[in-house]
Write an enzyme that holds these catalytic residues in place. Structure first.
Site, PDB file in Angstrom:
ATOM      1  N   ASP A 214     -19.163  78.770  52.341  1.00 58.89           N
ATOM      2  CA  ASP A 214     -19.460  77.861  53.444  1.00 58.89           C
ATOM      3  C   ASP A 214     -20.297  76.725  52.856  1.00 58.89           C
ATOM      4  O   ASP A 214     -21.489  76.877  52.619  1.00 58.89           O
ATOM      5  CB  ASP A 214     -20.228  78.617  54.540  1.00 58.89           C
ATOM      6  CG  ASP A 214     -20.658  77.715  55.685  1.00 58.89           C
ATOM      7  OD1 ASP A 214     -20.642  76.477  55.515  1.00 58.89           O
ATOM      8  OD2 ASP A 214     -21.030  78.250  56.745  1.00 58.89           O
TER       9      ASP A 214
ATOM     10  N   LYS B 112     -20.549  68.789  58.480  1.00 55.40           N
ATOM     11  CA  LYS B 112     -21.733  67.926  58.368  1.00 55.40           C
ATOM     12  C   LYS B 112     -21.434  66.579  57.696  1.00 55.40           C
ATOM     13  O   LYS B 112     -20.826  65.730  58.322  1.00 55.40           O
ATOM     14  CB  LYS B 112     -22.859  68.691  57.675  1.00 55.40           C
ATOM     15  CG  LYS B 112     -23.322  69.885  58.533  1.00 55.40           C
ATOM     16  CD  LYS B 112     -24.777  70.216  58.413  1.00 55.40           C
ATOM     17  CE  LYS B 112     -25.233  71.007  59.624  1.00 55.40           C
ATOM     18  NZ  LYS B 112     -25.004  72.454  59.524  1.00 55.40           N
TER      19      LYS B 112
ATOM     20  N   PHE C 209     -25.975  81.551  57.921  1.00 52.84           N
ATOM     21  CA  PHE C 209     -25.643  80.823  59.154  1.00 52.84           C
ATOM     22  C   PHE C 209     -24.257  80.212  59.025  1.00 52.84           C
ATOM     23  O   PHE C 209     -23.975  79.488  58.076  1.00 52.84           O
ATOM     24  CB  PHE C 209     -26.663  79.711  59.432  1.00 52.84           C
ATOM     25  CG  PHE C 209     -26.337  78.930  60.685  1.00 52.84           C
ATOM     26  CD1 PHE C 209     -26.655  79.428  61.933  1.00 52.84           C
ATOM     27  CD2 PHE C 209     -25.673  77.707  60.604  1.00 52.84           C
ATOM     28  CE1 PHE C 209     -26.330  78.725  63.093  1.00 52.84           C
ATOM     29  CE2 PHE C 209     -25.345  76.999  61.767  1.00 52.84           C
ATOM     30  CZ  PHE C 209     -25.682  77.510  63.002  1.00 52.84           C
TER      31      PHE C 209
HETATM   32  C1  PLP Z   1     -24.280  73.425  60.372  1.00 53.43           C
HETATM   33  C2  PLP Z   1     -23.636  74.572  59.722  1.00 53.43           C
HETATM   34  C3  PLP Z   1     -22.560  75.247  60.315  1.00 53.43           C
HETATM   35  C4  PLP Z   1     -22.045  74.913  61.689  1.00 53.43           C
HETATM   36  O1  PLP Z   1     -21.507  73.644  61.765  1.00 53.43           O
HETATM   37  P1  PLP Z   1     -21.311  72.979  63.231  1.00 53.43           P
HETATM   38  O2  PLP Z   1     -20.661  71.663  62.944  1.00 53.43           O
HETATM   39  O3  PLP Z   1     -22.693  72.845  63.799  1.00 53.43           O
HETATM   40  O4  PLP Z   1     -20.466  73.894  64.019  1.00 53.43           O
HETATM   41  C5  PLP Z   1     -21.978  76.279  59.619  1.00 53.43           C
HETATM   42  N1  PLP Z   1     -22.414  76.634  58.403  1.00 53.43           N
HETATM   43  C6  PLP Z   1     -23.435  76.006  57.796  1.00 53.43           C
HETATM   44  C7  PLP Z   1     -23.856  76.443  56.439  1.00 53.43           C
HETATM   45  C8  PLP Z   1     -24.102  74.969  58.449  1.00 53.43           C
HETATM   46  O5  PLP Z   1     -25.137  74.370  57.864  1.00 53.43           O
END
Ligand code: PLP
Length: 392
Positions: free
Chosen positions: A220, A249, A135
């Protein structure tokens, strides 16, 4: 208390099912709704409020900065953003930081940076190998980079150039690497997939493989970064450093703040390639500095690791008592397999008991409390969950 009837929700564009609750106040691990109900929060804005709700250091930093300077324009430097970029660079071992407003935007920047690097140094290579069930956000490119099965066929045509492989399968990555490949991108622990860790040995092997093929390794760390796993960044458990990392986050302690972080020699944007009106604004950067400093307090990350172990052990006992499945994760990013029990039913029952939990997938409960959660709050949560599981 202000009351809300159905019409209060009329103008809110539908994008998700929400309970008819309106939260008006938060403090630490607790949220208060419009009727004064107090909820124990083990979701924390999706692992966003790393210091809990409205932590004093973030409140003070924002208030002080708001009174001083909110936005001089992204065309100029400002003091909090300069400080934050240096803090992130120093602690990550990467040299350059671009501040963004959301995780998806930081990842979008990482994709652009990798493609630009491929254009300059790898004969136009642009493909980024990503993971099934990964994700990376909800922009068009980050949705294409994500491996959520439910998104197949959605918003077509997809941004091309994101071949998928299964997580923890090194041979699959090796087989997918070709002349067009510029990078491999993944989460050290897949969060939305249900807290599925990439094995440390796999991450080390990916590092070596990327080096051997002259391609970039992109982590990420939007969910695993900022102390969530008991170290400042998830990759620090493995001894390898990525070429590019994204943060989000927890970085802003609940405020919209994210970062694209990269090794010096990968940074090849020309003027105008990347940017935005709110990027690097001092208000959010001040919040980020307060968070970074809080996580650097002696013993802070150690207590995250200890509380994470304690929570994992207690979930393990609960799982055995109720004949559920595996406990996974690291630090305070944990998941419990609920087996035959529908995890979303647990979440609904928990909500009725004023406990906020998350079910990223039908058979999985995810726990991402504030990194400052207390032993008493963990005990309270375990007690409630025990009763709920017993009643289902
Ligand atoms: C939450 C999340 C995102 C997206 O971040 P947003 O601030 O919601 O755009 C991308 N990658 C990971 C691993 C996430 O947990």
């Amino acid at each position: 208390m202000m009351q809300y009837d159905d019409s209060a929700f009329d103008a809110w564009m539908f994008t998700a099912h929400r309970p008819p609750l309106v939260f008006v106040e938060g403090r630490g691990s607790w949220l208060t709704d419009q009727d004064g109900g107090r909820f124990l929060d083990f979701v924390q804005g999706w692992a966003v409020n790393c210091l809990g709700h409205s932590p004093q250091v973030v409140v003070d930093a924002i208030a002080r900065q708001a009174a001083k300077l909110i936005n001089p324009s992204p065309g100029f430097y400002n003091a909090p953003a300069l400080r934050l970029t240096r803090l992130i660079a120093r602690h990550s071992g990467l040299q350059r930081v671009f501040l963004a407003n959301s995780g998806a935007e930081a990842n979008e920047g990482a994709i652009k940076l990798a493609r630009k690097w491929g254009e300059k140094y790898r004969q136009g290579a642009y493909e980024i190998i990503t993971m099934e069930h990964g994700f990376h956000g909800r922009t068009l490119a980050t949705m294409a980079a994500s491996g959520k099965p439910q998104w197949r066929g959605l918003f077509e045509p997809k941004v091309p150039g994101f071949p998928k492989v299964p997580l923890n399968d090194l041979a699959a990555v090796e087989a997918a690497i070709g002349a067009a490949t510029v990078a491999v991108m993944l989460e050290p622990i897949q969060g939305e997939a249900g807290v599925v860790p990439a094995e440390d040995s796999y991450l080390r092997a990916l590092r070596a493989l990327a080096r051997e093929h002259g391609i970039l390794l992109v982590f990420d760390e939007i969910q695993t970064g900022m102390g969530r796993t008991g170290k400042l960044f998830g990759f620090q458990h493995t001894g390898v450093t990525p070429d590019i990392m994204t943060l989000g986050k927890g970085l802003g302690g609940g405020t919209p703040l994210a970062a694209l972080v990269a090794r010096e020699d990968v940074c090849c944007f020309d003027a105008g390639d990347q940017g935005g009106t709110f990027n690097g604004n001092p208000l959010m950067a001040a919040a980020g500095c307060a968070v970074m400093e809080a996580l650097q307090q002696p013993g802070f990350l150690e207590q995250v690791a200890e509380k994470g172990d304690d929570l994992a052990n207690r979930l393990q006992r609960l799982s055995r008592r109720h004949h559920l499945g595996e406990i996974r994760g690291r630090g305070l990013l944990l998941a419990m397999e609920t087996g035959a029990i529908d995890a979303s039913q647990v979440v609904e029952a928990a909500l009725r008991r004023k406990l906020l939990l998350n079910a990223p997938r039908p058979g999985i409960l995810r726990f991402m409390p504030a990194l400052t959660v207390s032993q008493e709050e963990i005990t309270h949560m375990i007690g409630l969950l025990d009763e709920i599981l017993g009643s289902l």
